[in-house]
Design an enzyme around this catalytic site. Sequence first.
Site, short mmCIF file in Angstrom:
data_model
loop_
_atom_site.label_atom_id
_atom_site.label_comp_id
_atom_site.label_asym_id
_atom_site.label_seq_id
_atom_site.Cartn_x
_atom_site.Cartn_y
_atom_site.Cartn_z
N HIS A 63 10.33 -12.88 -16.46
CA HIS A 63 11.30 -13.03 -17.55
C HIS A 63 11.14 -14.39 -18.20
CE1 HIS A 63 13.45 -14.90 -14.23
NE2 HIS A 63 14.46 -15.28 -15.01
N HIS A 65 13.07 -17.03 -18.77
CA HIS A 65 13.77 -18.28 -18.43
C HIS A 65 12.76 -19.39 -18.14
CE1 HIS A 65 17.95 -16.45 -17.36
NE2 HIS A 65 17.93 -16.95 -18.59
N ASP A 67 12.46 -21.74 -16.01
CA ASP A 67 11.97 -22.02 -14.65
C ASP A 67 10.88 -21.03 -14.23
OD1 ASP A 67 14.19 -20.19 -14.61
OD2 ASP A 67 14.37 -20.43 -12.44
N HIS A 140 19.46 -8.78 -14.82
CA HIS A 140 19.66 -10.22 -14.88
C HIS A 140 20.43 -10.52 -16.17
CE1 HIS A 140 18.82 -14.32 -13.82
NE2 HIS A 140 17.84 -14.54 -14.67
N ASP A 211 14.20 -12.50 -11.27
CA ASP A 211 15.61 -12.77 -11.01
C ASP A 211 16.42 -11.49 -11.24
OD1 ASP A 211 14.63 -15.30 -10.79
OD2 ASP A 211 15.90 -16.20 -12.33
N HIS A 269 13.20 -18.16 -4.70
CA HIS A 269 14.16 -18.54 -5.75
C HIS A 269 15.46 -19.02 -5.11
CE1 HIS A 269 16.44 -18.23 -9.59
NE2 HIS A 269 15.25 -18.34 -10.16
#
Length: 319
Positions: A63, A65, A67, A140, A211, A269
């Site tokens: 995804h 994001h 991080d 998520h 996530d 994570h």
Amino acid sequence: MQLLFLGTGAGMPSKQRNTSALVLKLLEERGTVWLFDCGEATQHQILHTTIKPRKIEKIFITHMHGDHIFGLPGLLGSRSFQGGDEPLEIYGPSGIKEYIEMTLKLSRTHLTYSVVYHELVEGLLFEDELMTVETRLLDHVIPSYGFRITQKPLPPKLLINKALALGVPKGPLLAKLKNGEDVETLTGQLVRSQDVTEPEERGFVVAILGDTRFCHAAVELSQGADVLVHEATFDGTAKKMAGEYGHSTVYDAAKTARLAGATALIINHISARFLPEDDKFLLKQMREIQPHGFIAHDFLELEWLQHAKKIRKKQPIHS
Ligand SMILES: [Zn+2]
Ligand SMILES: [Zn+2]
């Protein structure tokens, strides 16, 4: 197959855990490695390993994001400097191509190799004679995907000495036997393929998830997997907070593994609030529900044992 965790933290890097990146080493299977997510400084983490960026054949992004993607432009640039000229395939959510191309353009970074982009759509992503990769949308705060990597059955092995002893001459008849055909020797004796081959053996199934909150897509994607890599940003007691932030607790991850019948669960994570000494406590929570597995840490390496059909920890190679 080996799994090498380069970054196991959530959200921001900490001294103990860098942001998300995981290498699936397929050096014996296909002479390459695949990278799953590429948080900031993933290329710095790679420097502490034997991984060669030019060996990276595919990058899968769960995804968008930061991080999970802030390490991409730097890594792609360095792959060029280090003599990478093999094409690279990148699989990611909508926006991945725009993000990479814009960053490379504005920073005047020219790659010496071509990049092929594949925008994620649920279902079969990739298939060749050795492997398949399927993807599902998880749950998520933005679209986040999981991947199921399946190694196709290993071809049957021919027991050459046994075939020769039964009077099969060296040459094309051996190949026929290996391919499942029965043959007749020069003296007219029938030799059956099943008598001179070891049956084909199944390969590994690895599920690597982005996530996510607990969701059924995750359970389905990791059905019967040998290894499930699942996030747990929170410990088991923080159910409400995990849900609000679109994440899982250790219990959620363990429940997914249990419901899916996955053999081993690897939790990654992990929030920076947990220190290395908390691993024991997180592991204890996991084992209340899922008996076999590990809490990942940066540079944890696991190896797949084909005959035993299980994974085990390798000794750390971090230098
Ligand atoms: Zn994240
Ligand atoms: Zn996220």
